[in-house]
Scaffold this motif. Structure first.
Motif, PDB file in Angstrom:
ATOM      1  N   LEU A 144       0.804  -1.219   0.000  1.00 16.36           N
ATOM      2  CA  LEU A 144       0.000   0.000   0.000  1.00 16.36           C
ATOM      3  C   LEU A 144       0.841   1.274   0.000  1.00 16.36           C
ATOM      4  N   LEU A 145       2.116   1.132   0.298  1.00 19.32           N
ATOM      5  CA  LEU A 145       2.992   2.309   0.270  1.00 19.32           C
ATOM      6  C   LEU A 145       3.012   2.939  -1.116  1.00 19.32           C
ATOM      7  N   TYR A 146       2.822   2.117  -2.148  1.00 16.60           N
ATOM      8  CA  TYR A 146       2.963   2.637  -3.512  1.00 16.60           C
ATOM      9  C   TYR A 146       1.730   2.394  -4.378  1.00 16.60           C
ATOM     10  N   GLY A 156       4.436   9.143  10.854  1.00 11.94           N
ATOM     11  CA  GLY A 156       3.120   9.694  11.195  1.00 11.94           C
ATOM     12  C   GLY A 156       3.116  10.068  12.672  1.00 11.94           C
ATOM     13  N   TYR A 157       1.905  10.267  13.228  1.00 13.37           N
ATOM     14  CA  TYR A 157       1.827  10.676  14.638  1.00 13.37           C
ATOM     15  C   TYR A 157       2.550   9.678  15.558  1.00 13.37           C
ATOM     16  N   THR A 158       2.359   8.364  15.295  1.00 15.58           N
ATOM     17  CA  THR A 158       2.957   7.366  16.186  1.00 15.58           C
ATOM     18  C   THR A 158       4.478   7.520  16.221  1.00 15.58           C
ATOM     19  N   ASN A 162      -6.365  12.779   7.449  1.00 15.45           N
ATOM     20  CA  ASN A 162      -7.568  12.312   8.154  1.00 15.45           C
ATOM     21  C   ASN A 162      -8.610  13.407   8.415  1.00 15.45           C
ATOM     22  N   GLY A 163      -9.676  13.016   9.118  1.00 17.93           N
ATOM     23  CA  GLY A 163     -10.780  13.931   9.392  1.00 17.93           C
ATOM     24  C   GLY A 163     -10.475  14.960  10.464  1.00 17.93           C
ATOM     25  N   GLY A 164      -9.332  14.820  11.120  1.00 15.88           N
ATOM     26  CA  GLY A 164      -8.898  15.827  12.081  1.00 15.88           C
ATOM     27  C   GLY A 164      -9.648  15.831  13.399  1.00 15.88           C
ATOM     28  N   GLN A 165     -10.435  14.790  13.660  1.00 11.68           N
ATOM     29  CA  GLN A 165     -11.203  14.782  14.909  1.00 11.68           C
ATOM     30  C   GLN A 165     -10.387  14.172  16.042  1.00 11.68           C
ATOM     31  N   GLN A 189      12.599   3.733   2.580  1.00 10.36           N
ATOM     32  CA  GLN A 189      11.757   2.608   3.013  1.00 10.36           C
ATOM     33  C   GLN A 189      12.601   1.541   3.696  1.00 10.36           C
ATOM     34  N   VAL A 190      12.113   1.044   4.813  1.00  7.08           N
ATOM     35  CA  VAL A 190      12.773  -0.087   5.475  1.00  7.08           C
ATOM     36  C   VAL A 190      12.255  -1.368   4.832  1.00  7.08           C
ATOM     37  N   HIS A 191      13.162  -2.180   4.334  1.00  2.00           N
ATOM     38  CA  HIS A 191      12.762  -3.431   3.671  1.00  2.00           C
ATOM     39  C   HIS A 191      12.799  -4.622   4.610  1.00  2.00           C
ATOM     40  N   ALA A 242       6.125   1.928  13.431  1.00  3.81           N
ATOM     41  CA  ALA A 242       5.018   2.893  13.468  1.00  3.81           C
ATOM     42  C   ALA A 242       4.463   3.056  12.054  1.00  3.81           C
ATOM     43  N   CYS A 243       4.141   1.933  11.424  1.00  2.00           N
ATOM     44  CA  CYS A 243       3.791   1.938   9.987  1.00  2.00           C
ATOM     45  C   CYS A 243       2.287   1.888   9.747  1.00  2.00           C
ATOM     46  N   ASN A 244       1.514   1.545  10.736  1.00  2.00           N
ATOM     47  CA  ASN A 244       0.049   1.470  10.679  1.00  2.00           C
ATOM     48  C   ASN A 244      -0.438   0.805   9.392  1.00  2.00           C
ATOM     49  N   ASN A 273     -10.193   5.071   3.341  1.00  6.63           N
ATOM     50  CA  ASN A 273     -11.307   5.960   3.638  1.00  6.63           C
ATOM     51  C   ASN A 273     -11.076   7.261   2.863  1.00  6.63           C
ATOM     52  N   PHE A 274     -12.162   7.991   2.582  1.00  3.96           N
ATOM     53  CA  PHE A 274     -12.067   9.076   1.597  1.00  3.96           C
ATOM     54  C   PHE A 274     -12.659  10.381   2.105  1.00  3.96           C
ATOM     55  N   ILE A 275     -12.079  11.475   1.642  1.00  5.50           N
ATOM     56  CA  ILE A 275     -12.562  12.809   2.035  1.00  5.50           C
ATOM     57  C   ILE A 275     -12.651  13.689   0.778  1.00  5.50           C
ATOM     58  N   GLY A 300      -3.258   0.136  14.365  1.00  9.91           N
ATOM     59  CA  GLY A 300      -4.628  -0.400  14.426  1.00  9.91           C
ATOM     60  C   GLY A 300      -5.569   0.449  15.258  1.00  9.91           C
ATOM     61  N   TYR A 301      -5.458   1.774  15.147  1.00 10.54           N
ATOM     62  CA  TYR A 301      -6.261   2.661  15.991  1.00 10.54           C
ATOM     63  C   TYR A 301      -7.709   2.744  15.515  1.00 10.54           C
ATOM     64  N   SER A 302      -8.002   2.127  14.393  1.00 11.97           N
ATOM     65  CA  SER A 302      -9.382   1.948  13.930  1.00 11.97           C
ATOM     66  C   SER A 302     -10.165   3.258  13.802  1.00 11.97           C
TER      67      SER A 302
HETATM   68  C1  LIG Z   1      -9.382   9.360   5.608  1.00  8.01           C
HETATM   69  C2  LIG Z   1      -9.062   9.130   7.062  1.00  8.01           C
HETATM   70  C3  LIG Z   1      -9.802   9.780   8.054  1.00  8.01           C
HETATM   71  C4  LIG Z   1      -9.497   9.580   9.403  1.00  8.01           C
HETATM   72  N1  LIG Z   1     -10.153  10.347  10.332  1.00  8.01           N
HETATM   73  C5  LIG Z   1      -9.749  10.314  11.628  1.00  8.01           C
HETATM   74  C6  LIG Z   1     -10.283  11.226  12.579  1.00  8.01           C
HETATM   75  O1  LIG Z   1     -11.075  12.131  12.246  1.00  8.01           O
HETATM   76  N2  LIG Z   1      -9.887  11.108  13.874  1.00  8.01           N
HETATM   77  C7  LIG Z   1      -8.979  10.161  14.270  1.00  8.01           C
HETATM   78  O2  LIG Z   1      -8.666  10.117  15.460  1.00  8.01           O
HETATM   79  N3  LIG Z   1      -8.414   9.320  13.377  1.00  8.01           N
HETATM   80  C8  LIG Z   1      -8.753   9.376  12.069  1.00  8.01           C
HETATM   81  N4  LIG Z   1      -8.158   8.563  11.156  1.00  8.01           N
HETATM   82  C9  LIG Z   1      -7.104   7.640  11.619  1.00  8.01           C
HETATM   83  C10 LIG Z   1      -5.771   8.343  11.891  1.00  8.01           C
HETATM   84  O3  LIG Z   1      -5.448   9.187  10.821  1.00  8.01           O
HETATM   85  C11 LIG Z   1      -4.666   7.284  12.097  1.00  8.01           C
HETATM   86  O4  LIG Z   1      -5.042   6.381  13.121  1.00  8.01           O
HETATM   87  C12 LIG Z   1      -3.319   7.886  12.489  1.00  8.01           C
HETATM   88  O5  LIG Z   1      -2.974   8.951  11.640  1.00  8.01           O
HETATM   89  C13 LIG Z   1      -2.256   6.802  12.472  1.00  8.01           C
HETATM   90  O6  LIG Z   1      -0.986   7.387  12.616  1.00  8.01           O
HETATM   91  P1  LIG Z   1       0.304   6.501  12.369  1.00  8.01           P
HETATM   92  O7  LIG Z   1       1.475   7.367  12.602  1.00  8.01           O
HETATM   93  O8  LIG Z   1       0.220   5.268  13.168  1.00  8.01           O
HETATM   94  O9  LIG Z   1       0.194   6.053  10.834  1.00  8.01           O
HETATM   95  P2  LIG Z   1       0.436   6.891   9.485  1.00  8.01           P
HETATM   96  O10 LIG Z   1       0.139   8.327   9.662  1.00  8.01           O
HETATM   97  O11 LIG Z   1      -0.265   6.183   8.381  1.00  8.01           O
HETATM   98  O12 LIG Z   1       2.010   6.812   9.282  1.00  8.01           O
HETATM   99  C14 LIG Z   1       2.655   5.627   8.911  1.00  8.01           C
HETATM  100  C15 LIG Z   1       3.885   6.058   8.124  1.00  8.01           C
HETATM  101  O13 LIG Z   1       4.772   4.947   8.023  1.00  8.01           O
HETATM  102  C16 LIG Z   1       5.416   5.024   6.783  1.00  8.01           C
HETATM  103  N5  LIG Z   1       5.910   3.682   6.504  1.00  8.01           N
HETATM  104  C17 LIG Z   1       5.186   2.533   6.430  1.00  8.01           C
HETATM  105  N6  LIG Z   1       5.980   1.483   6.165  1.00  8.01           N
HETATM  106  C18 LIG Z   1       7.253   1.958   6.090  1.00  8.01           C
HETATM  107  C19 LIG Z   1       8.522   1.348   5.837  1.00  8.01           C
HETATM  108  N7  LIG Z   1       8.636   0.043   5.610  1.00  8.01           N
HETATM  109  N8  LIG Z   1       9.626   2.125   5.832  1.00  8.01           N
HETATM  110  C20 LIG Z   1       9.517   3.473   6.064  1.00  8.01           C
HETATM  111  N9  LIG Z   1       8.331   4.095   6.301  1.00  8.01           N
HETATM  112  C21 LIG Z   1       7.222   3.346   6.306  1.00  8.01           C
HETATM  113  C22 LIG Z   1       4.323   5.504   5.819  1.00  8.01           C
HETATM  114  O14 LIG Z   1       4.863   6.096   4.655  1.00  8.01           O
HETATM  115  C23 LIG Z   1       3.555   6.488   6.701  1.00  8.01           C
HETATM  116  O15 LIG Z   1       3.981   7.813   6.514  1.00  8.01           O
HETATM  117  C24 LIG Z   1      -8.461   8.696   9.790  1.00  8.01           C
HETATM  118  C25 LIG Z   1      -7.721   8.036   8.800  1.00  8.01           C
HETATM  119  C26 LIG Z   1      -8.007   8.231   7.450  1.00  8.01           C
HETATM  120  C27 LIG Z   1      -7.175   7.545   6.400  1.00  8.01           C
END
Ligand SMILES: Cc1cc2nc3c(=O)[nH]c(=O)nc-3n(C[C@H](O)[C@H](O)[C@H](O)COP(=O)(O)OP(=O)(O)OC[C@H]3O[C@@H](n4cnc5c(N)ncnc54)[C@H](O)[C@@H]3O)c2cc1C
Length: 436
Positions: A5-7, A47-49, A80-83, A218-220, A245-247, A266-268, A372-374
């Motif tokens: 899904l990265l690409y 990402g945030y994580t 995301n939806g920013g909530q 990218q980490v392989h 922290a790849c979600n 999911n779509f906006i 998996g924050y769903s």
């Molecule tokens: C459309 C949409 C709407 C949403 N609305 C909300 C909302 O309103 N409120 C809410 O609380 N949550 C919402 N969420 C969920 C929320 O956005 C996610 O739970 C949160 O951003 C997850 O953060 P993360 O850092 O874990 O993952 P991500 O932000 O997805 O970051 C993962 C990162 O890891 C990188 N990565 C993955 N694999 C590798 C690798 N092998 N090597 C190097 N880098 C890698 C990716 O490029 C990516 O940048 C929504 C999500 C979506 C898609």
């Protein structure tokens, strides 16, 4: 493990064409990793994580490297939806049933800590991301509305939560004049924000705290030994600890995580600015989520557009015409917007678990993972990053509480997760349409 899904849906190293990217406080790109570096901790994913884990570790004096395949905030965190919701993704009464009341109380408190953490990081680092109070939950049937009102009462009674305003049909219409909604609740301690600018603000803070960030990296493969060795296209990192922290973009990087965490899309859409007609959508600057199985959520942007989220897909690829996919539920909620121009439409990949509870785990003695924050990740992901940072420093209480959550594997294992879910989700979406 099949497509990555990265690409699948995006251009390499580029943010999607979202309203968020168009209004981002952009950061200069960070260089890709070349050669070998050594670190106390290597974080995979920006990402945030990952950004929160890296920031908290660097602030504690550790030597941290963060590797991001595209750009920081490229994933769900920038789309995301920013909530910023309260508590956990799963309602407290359901959590009590799953874990027992004492554990559910701890989890409520962790959810509240997550919300407070986001607000305090924004304040501490001066992150300009349009943080505003108020998230409403609306119901489309009398049963939905009664359920929401009961839930507000339960939170007040059992968790002493006094921030909920109850809306009858008239109060709801005064706030959100959609014919679809018959009442609801507003959580005034929940909030909404510009998600990409929040992620970029965290990245700036992490960089300033000394985190070495590499983009386009990218980490392989992660070699599970002490120290761990992470391989990228043109380099390697040798690190005492690893944070995954790849979600939704994890792919096959770790099979234990992949078995329990499923990517969904999911779509906006962002309409053209609505001008004076914005008050026919919302009369106050709050965010809204409804009670549909595939949740519709929306709010107004700083420049008066409707940012409307809805529609999910469980294949790897985004639909060709995302605007058309989102227009459908948007028109159901706001029939008068059937022909409004849509200026931006984008998709994102998030990750869910079987029980919609996050999966935090020690996947090897020196490798932690959180994902998996769903759909509840703005607070929970940021907090999970902090909990992993604390666990690496030997304070694992919060991490351990979260890692005790029941997170069964998806039936069929990683290879079969998606087709099965398509069936399950179509079934639930059909029930939703029929109102049962
Ligand atoms: C459309 C949409 C709407 C949403 N609305 C909300 C909302 O309103 N409120 C809410 O609380 N949550 C919402 N969420 C969920 C929320 O956005 C996610 O739970 C949160 O951003 C997850 O953060 P993360 O850092 O874990 O993952 P991500 O932000 O997805 O970051 C993962 C990162 O890891 C990188 N990565 C993955 N694999 C590798 C690798 N092998 N090597 C190097 N880098 C890698 C990716 O490029 C990516 O940048 C929504 C999500 C979506 C898609």
């Amino acid at each position: 493990m099949g497509l990555n899904l990265l690409y699948s849906n995006d251009r390499r190293g580029q943010y999607p064409d979202s309203w968020y990217a168009a209004t981002a406080q952009a950061l200069e790109p960070f260089a890709a990793l070349r050669g070998e570096v050594r670190a106390d901790v290597c974080v995979v994913g920006g990402g945030y994580t990952g950004l929160s884990a890296a920031l908290h570790l660097a602030e504690a004096g550790l030597n941290v490297v963060l590797l991001e395949a595209h750009r920081v905030g490229f994933g769900a965190s920038g789309r995301n939806g920013g909530q910023l919701g309260s508590g956990q993704r799963v309602a407290q009464d359901d959590l009590e049933g799953l874990t027992g009341a004492p554990e559910a109380a701890k989890l409520w408190q962790l959810g509240e800590d997550a919300k407070a953490l986001v607000k305090s990081l924004i304040a501490k680092h001066g992150i300009d991301c349009d943080l505003k109070p108020g998230v409403a939950w609306t119901g489309s049937s009398p049963g939905d509305v009664a359920h929401l009102h009961d839930y507000a009462a339960l939170l007040e009674r059992r968790y002493d939560y006094g921030h909920m305003q109850v809306l009858d049909a008239e109060g709801c219409r005064a706030l959100c004049p959609s014919p679809d909604y018959k009442g609801g609740i507003v959580d005034w301690d929940a909030a909404h924000l510009h998600p990409l600018n929040f992620a970029l603000g965290l990245a700036r803070a992490a960089r300033d705290a000394g985190v070495r960030i590499y983009e386009g990296t990218q980490v392989h493969h992660v070699e599970e030994r002490q120290p761990a060795v992470l391989r990228t296209d043109r380099g390697r990192v040798v690190a005492d600890h690893v944070v995954l922290a790849c979600n939704g973009y994890l792919g096959g990087l770790n099979r234990k995580v992949a078995a329990r965490v499923m990517p969904i899309n999911n779509f906006i859409a962002a309409t053209a600015p609505l001008g004076d007609a914005a008050s026919r959508v919302l009369t106050r600057d709050i965010a809204v989520a409804d009670s549909r199985f595939v949740v519709n959520y929306f709010r107004l942007s700083a420049d008066g557009r409707l940012l409307f989220g809805g529609g999910e897909s469980y294949g790897y690829r985004f639909p060709k015409d995302i605007a058309a996919v989102v227009r459908k539920p948007m028109t159901q909620v706001f029939p008068h917007l059937a022909d409004v121009p849509i200026d931006y439409a984008w998709g994102g990949t998030l990750a869910i678990t079987m029980k919609r509870l996050p999966f935090l785990a020690r996947v090897a003695p020196n490798i932690l993972s959180a994902s998996g924050y769903s759909g509840h990740g703005v607070g929970t992901a940021t907090h999970a990053g902090q909990l992993m940072a604390l666990a690496i420093r030997g304070e694992a209480e919060g991490f351990d509480t979260m890692s005790r959550l029941p997170t069964p594997a998806f039936p069929g294992g990683p290879a079969f997760r998606s087709p099965l879910l398509v069936l399950a989700m179509s079934w639930f979406a059909m029930r939703d349409r029929l109102g049962i």
